[in-house]
Design a protein around this motif. Structure first.
Motif, PDB file in Angstrom:
ATOM      1  N   PRO A  78      -3.560  -1.715  -0.712  1.00  0.00           N
ATOM      2  CA  PRO A  78      -2.503  -2.288   0.120  1.00  0.00           C
ATOM      3  C   PRO A  78      -1.394  -1.269   0.337  1.00  0.00           C
ATOM      4  O   PRO A  78      -1.161  -0.409  -0.524  1.00  0.00           O
ATOM      5  CB  PRO A  78      -2.014  -3.488  -0.701  1.00  0.00           C
ATOM      6  N   PRO A 133       2.411   0.250   0.519  1.00  0.00           N
ATOM      7  CA  PRO A 133       3.580  -0.023  -0.316  1.00  0.00           C
ATOM      8  C   PRO A 133       4.359  -1.209   0.243  1.00  0.00           C
ATOM      9  O   PRO A 133       4.298  -1.498   1.445  1.00  0.00           O
ATOM     10  CB  PRO A 133       4.398   1.268  -0.217  1.00  0.00           C
ATOM     11  N   ALA A 134       5.072  -1.908  -0.609  1.00  0.00           N
ATOM     12  CA  ALA A 134       5.829  -3.095  -0.190  1.00  0.00           C
ATOM     13  C   ALA A 134       6.683  -2.770   1.026  1.00  0.00           C
ATOM     14  O   ALA A 134       7.417  -1.788   1.040  1.00  0.00           O
ATOM     15  CB  ALA A 134       6.696  -3.575  -1.341  1.00  0.00           C
ATOM     16  N   GLY A 135       6.552  -3.578   2.035  1.00  0.00           N
ATOM     17  CA  GLY A 135       7.342  -3.427   3.252  1.00  0.00           C
ATOM     18  C   GLY A 135       6.820  -2.395   4.225  1.00  0.00           C
ATOM     19  O   GLY A 135       7.374  -2.240   5.310  1.00  0.00           O
ATOM     20  N   ARG A 139       4.385   8.337   6.486  1.00  0.00           N
ATOM     21  CA  ARG A 139       4.215   8.558   5.041  1.00  0.00           C
ATOM     22  C   ARG A 139       3.528   9.889   4.734  1.00  0.00           C
ATOM     23  O   ARG A 139       3.611  10.386   3.621  1.00  0.00           O
ATOM     24  CB  ARG A 139       3.447   7.399   4.413  1.00  0.00           C
TER      25      ARG A 139
END
Length: 142
Positions: A8, A10-12, A50
């Motif tokens: 998944p 990273p958060a957000g 990223r």
């Protein structure tokens, strides 16, 4: 593990998108050094910044060192595809990297490009994609 399995994001963060680069669908983009052409491989867009991937190809070999500098990023990965590049690092390592050689440079590590062959071609990755370059004082001699 299935080829469909992914970690998944990273958060957000938005998920990574599929990207494919070919000689026909990638463009040359502005870069840091006037003696290189930079070909963007579409990774920054696919990863929402990223990670960045580009191929740097010599227009001519370097005529003088770039000067000591650091990159503002988490890491820079350099893989030599053709020719050679001579790099020096604050830890005292100075080496000529040739085809098949690679180096992972932590963000903020002082380094200098001393010379390149006229035909050098390098795959460069950075995490995150945006990477700034800042001149710095040379490391202490030692």
């Amino acid at each position: 593990m299935s080829s469909q399995t992914t970690m998944p994001p990273p958060a957000g963060a938005a998920p990574v998108k599929f990207a494919m680069a070919t000689g026909e669908n990638t463009a040359f983009v502005p870069g840091r050094r006037p003696f290189f052409k930079y070909r963007d491989l579409g990774v920054a867009e696919a990863t929402n910044g990223r990670m960045r991937a580009q191929v740097m190809t010599a227009i001519t070999g370097m005529t003088e060192p770039t000067g000591w500098h650091v990159h503002i990023c988490d890491a820079q990965f350099v893989y030599v595809l053709r020719g050679w590049v001579e790099l020096g690092f604050e830890n005292g390592v100075r080496r000529r990297f040739g085809p098949g050689d690679a180096v992972l440079i932590p963000g903020g590590m002082k380094h200098n490009e001393f010379a390149t062959s006229d035909d050098v071609e390098i795959l460069e990755l950075s995490i995150p994609g945006p990477m700034d370059t800042k001149p710095c004082d040379p490391p202490p001699a030692g």
